[in-house]
Design an enzyme around this catalytic site. Structure first.
Site, PDB file in Angstrom:
ATOM      1  N   SER A 187      -2.654  -8.227   3.054  1.00 42.86           N
ATOM      2  CA  SER A 187      -2.685  -8.072   4.509  1.00 42.86           C
ATOM      3  C   SER A 187      -2.911  -9.432   5.174  1.00 42.86           C
ATOM      4  O   SER A 187      -2.328  -9.729   6.217  1.00 42.86           O
ATOM      5  CB  SER A 187      -3.777  -7.088   4.910  1.00 42.86           C
ATOM      6  N   LYS A 193     -15.029  -7.757   5.513  1.00 42.35           N
ATOM      7  CA  LYS A 193     -14.021  -8.675   6.041  1.00 42.35           C
ATOM      8  C   LYS A 193     -14.031  -8.659   7.567  1.00 42.35           C
ATOM      9  O   LYS A 193     -14.360  -7.654   8.180  1.00 42.35           O
ATOM     10  CB  LYS A 193     -12.648  -8.230   5.559  1.00 42.35           C
ATOM     11  N   ARG A 215      -2.623  -6.038  -8.364  1.00 42.75           N
ATOM     12  CA  ARG A 215      -1.481  -6.919  -8.106  1.00 42.75           C
ATOM     13  C   ARG A 215      -1.319  -7.979  -9.180  1.00 42.75           C
ATOM     14  O   ARG A 215      -0.238  -8.315  -9.585  1.00 42.75           O
ATOM     15  CB  ARG A 215      -1.640  -7.609  -6.740  1.00 42.75           C
ATOM     16  N   HIS A 261       0.836  -1.206   0.000  1.00 45.98           N
ATOM     17  CA  HIS A 261       0.000   0.000   0.000  1.00 45.98           C
ATOM     18  C   HIS A 261       0.871   1.257   0.000  1.00 45.98           C
ATOM     19  O   HIS A 261       0.587   2.222  -0.706  1.00 45.98           O
ATOM     20  CB  HIS A 261      -0.884   0.043   1.258  1.00 45.98           C
TER      21      HIS A 261
HETATM   22  N1  COA Z   1       0.181  -4.264  -2.442  1.00 45.08           N
HETATM   23  C1  COA Z   1      -0.029  -5.319  -1.679  1.00 45.08           C
HETATM   24  N2  COA Z   1      -1.256  -5.713  -1.264  1.00 45.08           N
HETATM   25  C2  COA Z   1      -2.302  -4.969  -1.642  1.00 45.08           C
HETATM   26  C3  COA Z   1      -2.145  -3.841  -2.428  1.00 45.08           C
HETATM   27  C4  COA Z   1      -0.844  -3.483  -2.825  1.00 45.08           C
HETATM   28  N3  COA Z   1      -0.610  -2.439  -3.588  1.00 45.08           N
HETATM   29  N4  COA Z   1      -3.370  -3.313  -2.648  1.00 45.08           N
HETATM   30  C5  COA Z   1      -4.245  -4.099  -2.023  1.00 45.08           C
HETATM   31  N5  COA Z   1      -3.609  -5.096  -1.411  1.00 45.08           N
HETATM   32  C6  COA Z   1      -4.230  -6.180  -0.664  1.00 45.08           C
HETATM   33  C7  COA Z   1      -4.788  -5.760   0.650  1.00 45.08           C
HETATM   34  O1  COA Z   1      -3.856  -5.911   1.687  1.00 45.08           O
HETATM   35  C8  COA Z   1      -5.970  -6.682   0.798  1.00 45.08           C
HETATM   36  O2  COA Z   1      -5.550  -7.894   1.374  1.00 45.08           O
HETATM   37  P1  COA Z   1      -6.589  -8.790   2.232  1.00 45.08           P
HETATM   38  O3  COA Z   1      -7.683  -9.171   1.276  1.00 45.08           O
HETATM   39  O4  COA Z   1      -5.762  -9.913   2.647  1.00 45.08           O
HETATM   40  O5  COA Z   1      -7.077  -7.924   3.356  1.00 45.08           O
HETATM   41  C9  COA Z   1      -6.420  -6.939  -0.650  1.00 45.08           C
HETATM   42  O6  COA Z   1      -5.329  -6.587  -1.435  1.00 45.08           O
HETATM   43  C10 COA Z   1      -7.575  -6.095  -1.121  1.00 45.08           C
HETATM   44  O7  COA Z   1      -7.731  -5.051  -0.259  1.00 45.08           O
HETATM   45  P2  COA Z   1      -8.179  -3.575  -0.488  1.00 45.08           P
HETATM   46  O8  COA Z   1      -7.453  -2.932  -1.579  1.00 45.08           O
HETATM   47  O9  COA Z   1      -8.078  -2.921   0.838  1.00 45.08           O
HETATM   48  O10 COA Z   1      -9.627  -3.729  -0.963  1.00 45.08           O
HETATM   49  P3  COA Z   1     -10.839  -4.284  -0.175  1.00 45.08           P
HETATM   50  O11 COA Z   1     -11.447  -5.280  -1.080  1.00 45.08           O
HETATM   51  O12 COA Z   1     -10.493  -4.729   1.186  1.00 45.08           O
HETATM   52  O13 COA Z   1     -11.720  -2.976   0.012  1.00 45.08           O
HETATM   53  C11 COA Z   1     -13.165  -1.207  -0.732  1.00 45.08           C
HETATM   54  C12 COA Z   1     -12.383  -2.467  -1.057  1.00 45.08           C
HETATM   55  C13 COA Z   1     -13.423  -1.012   0.724  1.00 45.08           C
HETATM   56  C14 COA Z   1     -12.368  -0.052  -1.228  1.00 45.08           C
HETATM   57  C15 COA Z   1     -14.484  -1.371  -1.523  1.00 45.08           C
HETATM   58  O14 COA Z   1     -15.138  -2.529  -1.101  1.00 45.08           O
HETATM   59  C16 COA Z   1     -15.401  -0.196  -1.337  1.00 45.08           C
HETATM   60  O15 COA Z   1     -15.208   0.828  -1.954  1.00 45.08           O
HETATM   61  N6  COA Z   1     -16.422  -0.324  -0.474  1.00 45.08           N
HETATM   62  C17 COA Z   1     -17.379   0.756  -0.188  1.00 45.08           C
HETATM   63  C18 COA Z   1     -18.781   0.461  -0.748  1.00 45.08           C
HETATM   64  C19 COA Z   1     -18.771   0.716  -2.204  1.00 45.08           C
HETATM   65  O16 COA Z   1     -18.719   1.836  -2.670  1.00 45.08           O
HETATM   66  N7  COA Z   1     -18.826  -0.379  -2.949  1.00 45.08           N
HETATM   67  C20 COA Z   1     -18.736  -0.329  -4.374  1.00 45.08           C
HETATM   68  C21 COA Z   1     -20.066  -0.437  -4.983  1.00 45.08           C
HETATM   69  S1  COA Z   1     -19.887  -0.342  -6.704  1.00 45.08           S
END
Ligand code: COA
Length: 161
Positions: free
Chosen positions: A129, A42, A91, A18
């Site tokens: 993560s 989650k 990724r 990140h």
């Molecule tokens: N390098 C390494 N790991 C990375 C990374 C990077 N550059 N970017 C993301 N990751 C990992 C994270 O650690 C995470 O790991 P985990 O699944 O083991 O926890 C995974 O990739 C994905 O995480 P993240 O990027 O945080 O996305 P998410 O799926 O957890 O969250 C939201 C996504 C919260 C942004 C999304 O669901 C959202 O916008 N929700 C709000 C409601 C909404 O508007 N929904 C959309 C309707 S169209």
């Protein structure tokens, strides 16, 4: 006009993957709002407040980064904060389909907001993560994946100190 982007995620916890996206994003944007999702589906290890505090800790030297939380639709949050761009890290090909779907939905319901995908740097392409949490919980070495502040917080959570 100030170029402001939102970088959303669950950040449970923030990793070097990140941080790499944030640092590279700062070469494009004037300000990045790191937005921690409150209602992530989650099962989080760290509370939202703990995640925010940890991000503050590791990014305190970056004056152009602010940390916030959001609930509800990301697109609404970005709009309220005056951000025209949402940054997402990609990724692997497996990330693409889900991210593409969300970006398309977001551009349908919030046309004025663009999603910018940044390729995760090679060394973090396999990182998540969850994997860091698993390695730490099994007493493995996580120095390559997270800053010392995050490592200390993880060790404390798992009762390894
Ligand atoms: N390098 C390494 N790991 C990375 C990374 C990077 N550059 N970017 C993301 N990751 C990992 C994270 O650690 C995470 O790991 P985990 O699944 O083991 O926890 C995974 O990739 C994905 O995480 P993240 O990027 O945080 O996305 P998410 O799926 O957890 O969250 C939201 C996504 C919260 C942004 C999304 O669901 C959202 O916008 N929700 C709000 C409601 C909404 O508007 N929904 C959309 C309707 S169209």
């Amino acid at each position: 006009m100030k170029k402001v982007a939102v970088y959303p995620g669950s950040f449970d916890p923030i990793t070097y993957g990140h941080l790499d996206i944030i640092r590279r994003g700062l070469t494009i944007f004037d300000e990045i709002i790191v937005a921690v999702a409150r209602n992530s589906q989650k099962n989080a290890l760290f509370s939202t407040d703990e995640r925010v505090a940890l991000i503050h800790d590791v990014l305190k030297a970056e004056e152009r980064v602010t940390v916030d939380t959001f609930s509800g639709l990301l697109i609404d949050y970005a709009s309220v904060r005056g951000a025209h761009v949402i940054i997402r890290g990609l990724r692997a090909i497996s990330d693409f389909e889900y991210e593409f779907q969300i970006a398309q939905m977001n551009s349908t319901i919030g046309r004025e907001i663009e999603t910018l995908f940044m390729m995760t740097s090679l060394q973090y392409g396999y990182l998540s993560s969850s994997i860091v949490k698993e390695v730490c919980s099994l007493n493995g070495d996580i120095d390559m994946f997270v800053p010392p502040e995050i490592k200390a917080a993880l060790k404390q959570k798992y009762g390894l100190v």
